[in-house]
Design an enzyme around this catalytic site. Structure first.
Site, short mmCIF file in Angstrom:
data_model
loop_
_atom_site.label_atom_id
_atom_site.label_comp_id
_atom_site.label_asym_id
_atom_site.label_seq_id
_atom_site.Cartn_x
_atom_site.Cartn_y
_atom_site.Cartn_z
CD1 TRP A 377 -38.41 0.77 -30.88
CD2 TRP A 377 -37.66 0.19 -32.91
NE1 TRP A 377 -37.51 -0.25 -30.71
CE2 TRP A 377 -37.02 -0.64 -31.94
CE3 TRP A 377 -37.34 0.00 -34.25
CZ2 TRP A 377 -36.10 -1.62 -32.28
CZ3 TRP A 377 -36.41 -0.97 -34.58
CH2 TRP A 377 -35.82 -1.78 -33.60
CG ASP A 547 -32.99 -6.86 -21.05
OD1 ASP A 547 -34.08 -7.08 -21.62
OD2 ASP A 547 -32.56 -5.70 -20.85
CG ASP A 548 -37.92 -10.02 -22.08
OD1 ASP A 548 -38.40 -10.85 -21.32
OD2 ASP A 548 -38.53 -9.50 -23.04
NE ARG A 624 -40.72 -7.23 -27.80
CZ ARG A 624 -39.85 -7.49 -26.83
NH1 ARG A 624 -40.19 -7.38 -25.57
NH2 ARG A 624 -38.64 -7.85 -27.11
CE LYS A 657 -33.82 -2.26 -20.71
NZ LYS A 657 -32.98 -2.99 -21.67
CD1 TRP A 658 -41.52 0.25 -16.41
CD2 TRP A 658 -41.71 0.18 -14.20
NE1 TRP A 658 -42.84 0.36 -16.11
CE2 TRP A 658 -43.00 0.33 -14.76
CE3 TRP A 658 -41.59 0.12 -12.80
CZ2 TRP A 658 -44.14 0.42 -13.97
CZ3 TRP A 658 -42.75 0.22 -12.04
CH2 TRP A 658 -44.01 0.35 -12.61
CG ASP A 659 -38.64 -2.71 -21.81
OD1 ASP A 659 -39.05 -1.70 -22.40
OD2 ASP A 659 -37.89 -3.55 -22.34
CB CYS A 707 -36.40 0.83 -20.84
SG CYS A 707 -36.34 -0.03 -22.40
CG ASP A 729 -35.11 -1.03 -28.08
OD1 ASP A 729 -34.60 -0.92 -26.95
OD2 ASP A 729 -36.20 -1.60 -28.29
C1 DGJ Z 1 -36.96 -3.44 -25.31
C2 DGJ Z 1 -35.77 -2.82 -24.65
O1 DGJ Z 1 -35.56 -1.55 -25.11
C3 DGJ Z 1 -34.58 -3.72 -24.85
O2 DGJ Z 1 -33.43 -3.13 -24.36
C4 DGJ Z 1 -34.87 -5.01 -24.17
O3 DGJ Z 1 -34.95 -4.81 -22.80
C5 DGJ Z 1 -36.14 -5.62 -24.72
N1 DGJ Z 1 -37.22 -4.69 -24.70
C6 DGJ Z 1 -36.52 -6.83 -23.94
O4 DGJ Z 1 -37.71 -7.36 -24.33
#
Ligand code: DGJ
Length: 991
Positions: A377, A547-548, A624, A657-659, A707, A729
């Site tokens: 990471w 974002d989140d 997480r 953005k699909w995380d 992502c 990240d």
């Molecule tokens: C991990 C992503 O890589 C970040 O850019 C961000 O979107 C966070 N998650 C949000 O929880």
């Protein structure tokens, strides 16, 4: 680098066979796939390379050669003589027993297999179901019409046979079982697909040679061949499976190397000799029945690719294996996959597949290096090279995603020194898969090396009932005789033209975005967002991404995943009102989601705890603070898709953005039987693909950025759905140089998500000059991830405006240019990196160089030798973002004079391509985190424009007052105004 095809091999650029030598009558050629019937040899011919194998006397597929293109009349049979018969090498009971049962070369366009028709149809209906396009529904209607016609004809025939004469009732159908109906329908699909393909082939064959169609039996008539089938040259009679170079290594029959596959039959046996049965060739690509992404367009006949399918069969069971080779001639790329089929009659015992490699490639005894991209990471894809020594090694993922830890990409390079960028033979392998993968390499006692690549066999088993089949993911195999650069360039081009969604190909350049994560983290409120949106608009940002934190009760990472409804505490006017307001400013709007996850603190979990992966009654591990949804379940996928669809329908959202912020644990699906638990990892990935596919089909113009906690799922399969992937990240520019360099080995720069973030950096606490943060982010999708309302001064705001204008001007070169790596930051002695982009016409180029830390003030950097330029061209080299640091010679003291200090004492120089290629640019990088950027323009470039960056420093009182928050050299970053100046002036322009 030499230009491919400009060498002796250019003779073979065309597909004309007029130059073919002896044996032509036995040479069957369809586009880039050639079959020499006498030698039973397949040659897959690309522009500069060739991949050859043969059916040997036992019926095994013996690999012969993968390298530069050879003369067409070279008889590669002699290569067998490298084999040595060894005492401990098991051989089959009767070496001469193999008699091919079919051995027919047929044009698949006439006789397409039922399986591939079924797959085509499955894929087409799947897309149609999700509103993919009108073509699918037209196709279905046409098939039903054909089916009806066929039924009527059968009915008439039956009536005639029964002496009743034709009836007038044309609507009558023969009563038939579901199976019969399905079969007829399949035939109708096959006919229709063949008709379509035929028409397209006719059009295509106007330009290219068509396949010489041979009817079944044609080869058998050539009596001589029948004899040669069983003739084994003296001395080679006792060469067994264990030492031969093979295309596919079966299990339990004497090849002790890592096998290509492994199955278990109902009787507990694993023994499965696989012998050549037949082969066929078709134009274009073959869709996957299971819906896995493939290179190319499965819904039209692609005329720049041809696919060879070789079928192997176990003569003692009903197991068959298809080896697919799709040849992308112009790219020097072959895409491989494997399909395994249980053809046992209904009711017969099932087979369990325990391993199925997408490709096996055996390399002749030699010295080799293995390059791969391990990481972690925030430090993904760190280039690592080791010599291949005796023994076995594997790199893999067991985490459910392709992972930060081991990217599904590797290179085998010939030679006893590590691979180089501009010379040497390299073989690149990119697996098109987003789940558990394994790349295994083994060097045996013979010195030969095997590579297998495919789904990780750990925790994998797949039951194949009778009639069932399993498809492996595709593996993209790229060959270069000129080192790593050419390999990467071909992969980049293939991905850009045949993988990423149609809507984002060609000249498309993604909008400059601002992502709110590092600005607000979970505080995504309407007011925060609107404030930053206004600032973003002012500096030239085009897309605002929330974002989140905008949904459920998501105030931290403990809660709300799965509750995809707006949090009205934060967005009191709702999502649509917010999007409308952002759109009103002239910005596009994007949103973050994490569809595969569920928080225990969520309404969804309260209602559906069984939707999370894991076994009832056993504890589960959180990552997480969240669990993973069971994407093997259709109800889960449908629910998530409906939620995503509702979000995207609710407002004008143009980017998602699909995380995916954790890896899988306790991999158990409560909906699958105990016997199918070994399928969960793979079914999970198929489920993820399905939702991606549905989204793409429903919202084709929405940009999806994939992502996974940064770049934890950076693989070719994801690029089929998302044209860009968040690379890491870690937004620290100096860390990014290495991450982006490693990523570039396989993936196009246009796909690399990269943002300018604040200082000190949130991951490393490093202060990197704004200039360097800018130029690093420029080498990717480009955007921002910082609080423009607080973290940017008025002066910097002006600089950002100029940067955005510059990015808009340069992006086409970065997105569509050929990428050359120059200085490798992974060289152990190196603290510098450099790369460049060159337009395909070689008239424009951009050169980037960086230093992470200055080792010693007196140490000179080597001159930066450029690549890809035309030696006979005259170029203007313009420095775009000069530093402001200079060294005072008398005291050897570095100071910041607050005005641009150009590398060559002036903004531009004029020099020949030959000098740039051979002498290089003398570059001084004066302090940690320094960088430079040059634009190179050929004089024949008609509408030549020059960019001069006027000094913003000494003349600006604001700048002079500012303390150097961004590190040296950037407080005076020039106001990057573009000026068009005549060429004659450009060379005289000085500071
Ligand atoms: C991990 C992503 O890589 C970040 O850019 C961000 O979107 C966070 N998650 C949000 O929880």
């Amino acid at each position: 680098m030499g230009h491919r095809g400009d060498n002796a091999n250019s003779l073979y650029r065309s597909n004309s066979f007029s130059s073919l030598g002896p044996g032509r009558s036995q040479l069957q050629s369809f586009r880039s796939v050639h079959f020499n019937a006498q030698q039973r040899r397949f040659d897959l011919l690309c522009r500069t390379c060739q991949y050859s194998f043969r059916v040997d006397e036992h019926g095994w597929l013996e690999h012969l050669y993968w390298g530069v293109r050879l003369q067409p009349d070279d008889d590669l049979d002699f290569l067998r003589h490298t084999n040595i018969s060894l005492p401990f090498d098991p051989i089959p009971e009767k070496a001469e027993t193999f008699k091919p049962h079919i051995f027919v070369v047929s044009d698949i366009l006439k006789r397409q297999s039922r399986d591939s028709n079924r797959n085509t149809w499955k894929a087409a209906t799947m897309m149609q179901r999700h509103h993919y396009n009108e073509e699918a529904s037209r196709l279905e209607n046409a098939c039903w019409r054909l089916l009806a016609m066929k039924q009527r004809r059968l009915l008439r025939e039956r009536e005639m046979a029964e002496g009743e004469g034709p009836q007038m009732n044309t609507t009558a159908f023969i009563p038939m079982t579901e199976d019969e109906r399905a079969l007829l329908f399949e035939e109708a699909v096959a006919k229709l697909m063949n008709d379509i393909a035929d028409t397209r082939l006719k059009a295509a064959s106007a330009k290219k040679d068509a396949w010489e169609v041979r009817e079944p039996g044609a080869v058998k008539q050539q009596g001589e061949e029948q004899t040669s089938m069983s003739r084994i040259p003296p001395g080679l009679e006792r060469v067994g499976r264990n030492t031969k170079l093979l295309e596919f290594s079966d299990y339990g029959t004497g090849d002790y190397r890592i096998p290509s596959f492994r199955v278990m039959y109902a009787d507990g046996s694993h023994i499965s000799p696989m012998l050549y049965k037949t082969h066929r060739v078709m134009l274009g690509v073959v869709p996957m029945g299971c819906g896995m992404p493939i290179v190319g367009d499965e819904f039209s006949v692609q005329t720049d690719a041809a696919t060879l399918i070789v079928t192997l069969a176990d003569p003692f069971t009903d197991l068959e294996v298809d080896l697919h080779y799709t040849v992308y001639e112009d790219f020097d790329i072959i895409v491989r996959r494997t399909v395994i089929r249980n053809k046992a009659p209904r009711g017969a015992g099932g087979v369990t597949v325990l391993k199925l490699a997408s490709a096996t490639v055996d390399f002749e005894s030699d010295a080799y290096h293995f390059l791969h991209l391990p990481g972690e990471w925030a430090a993904e894809r760190q280039v690592t090279v080791q010599p291949i020594v005796e023994g076995y090694r594997g790199v893999d993922s067991r985490r459910g995603t392709s992972s930060h830890q081991h990217n599904p990409f590797a290179v085998i390079a010939r030679g006893d020194t590590p691979p180089e960028e501009d010379r040497g033979e390299v073989y690149g392998f990119a697996l098109m898969y987003s789940g558990n993968h394994r790349i295994e390499v083994e060097k045996t006692e013979t010195g030969r090396v095997r590579l297998n690549i495919g789904i990780n066999p750990d925790h994998f088993s797949w039951s194949l009932a009778s009639g069932g089949s399993l498809e492996s993911p595709e593996c993209i195999m790229a060959y270069s005789s000129d080192g790593l650069t050419y390999m990467s360039q071909q992969l980049h081009k293939l991905i850009r033209t045949h993988v990423i969604p149609q809507e984002f190909r060609g000249n498309w350049v993604c909008p400059i975005l601002l992502n709110t994560w590092e600005a607000f983290y979970f505080q995504q409120t309407h007011d925060n967002i609107m404030q930053i949106a206004k600032e973003a608009k002012e500096i030239g940002v085009e897309l605002l991404v929330v974002d989140d934190g905008w949904f459920g009760r998501r105030d931290d990472e403990y809660t709300s995943l799965g509750d995809w409804d707006v949090d009205f505490r934060k967005l009191p006017k709702g999502l649509k009102a917010l999007v409308d307001e952002v759109n009103g400013l002239g910005l596009k709007f994007g949103i973050w989601v994490e569809p595969e996850m569920i928080s225990v603190q969520s309404k969804l979990y309260e209602a559906k705890p069984e939707w999370a992966l894991g076994q009832a009654g056993k504890s589960r591990s959180e990552g997480r603070n969240q669990l993973v949804l069971d994407f093997t379940r259709k109800d889960v996928r449908d629910y998530i898709y409906r939620k995503l669809e509702a979000i995207l329908m609710s407002a004008n959202i143009e980017y998602v953005k699909w995380d995916c912020n954790r890896h899988l644990t306790e991999v158990y699906s409560r909906q699958l039987s105990p016997a199918k638990q070994g399928e969960v990892f793979h079914r999970y990935v198929l489920g993820v693909y399905e939702v991606f596919r549905m989204l793409r089909a429903r919202f084709p113009h929405v940009i999806i950025e994939n992502c996974a906690g940064g770049g934890g799922r950076f693989d070719v399969a994801m690029l089929k759905y998302s044209p860009q992937i968040w690379c890491s990240d870690n937004t620290d520019a100096l860390s990014r140089i290495r991450i982006q360099y490693g990523t570039s080995l396989a993936y196009p720069i246009s796909a690399i998500g990269s943002h300018v973030s604040t200082v000190p950096n949130h991951q490393t606490f490093r202060h990197t000059p704004l200039k360097t943060r800018f130029v690093v982010a420029l080498c990717g999708t480009f955007g921002y991830e910082l609080d423009l309302t607080k973290e940017i001064s008025a002066v910097e705001k002006e600089q950002l405006k100029a940067m955005n204008r510059l990015r808009t001007r340069l992006a086409p070169i970065i997105f569509q240019g050929d990428f050359y790596r120059l200085w490798n930051p992974f060289d152990s002695s190196s603290s510098v990196a450099a790369w460049m982009f060159v337009t395909p016409d070689r008239l424009k180029a951009l050169v980037f160089a960086f230093i992470s830390f200055k080792k010693s003030p007196g140490r000179y950097l080597p001159r930066l030798r450029l690549r890809g330029l035309d030696p006979d061209e005259k170029y203007t080299v313009s420095e775009l973002v000069p530093t402001t640091i200079r060294r005072i010679t008398s005291v050897q003291f570095a100071e910041d004079p607050h005005r641009p200090v150009y590398q060559f004492g002036k903004p531009t120089i004029e020099i020949s391509g030959k000098a740039l290629l051979n002498c290089g640019l003398p570059i001084k990088l004066e302090f940690d985190g320094d960088s430079c950027l040059f634009e190179i323009t050929a004089h024949t470039h008609i509408a030549s424009t020059q960019v001069v960056l006027p000094p913003g420093g000494a003349s600006s009182p604001v700048l002079n007052k500012r303390k150097s928050r961004d590190g040296p050299g950037t407080t005076l970053l020039a106001l990057l105004e573009e000026q068009e100046i005549p060429r004659s002036v450009s060379s005289r322009a000085v500071v």
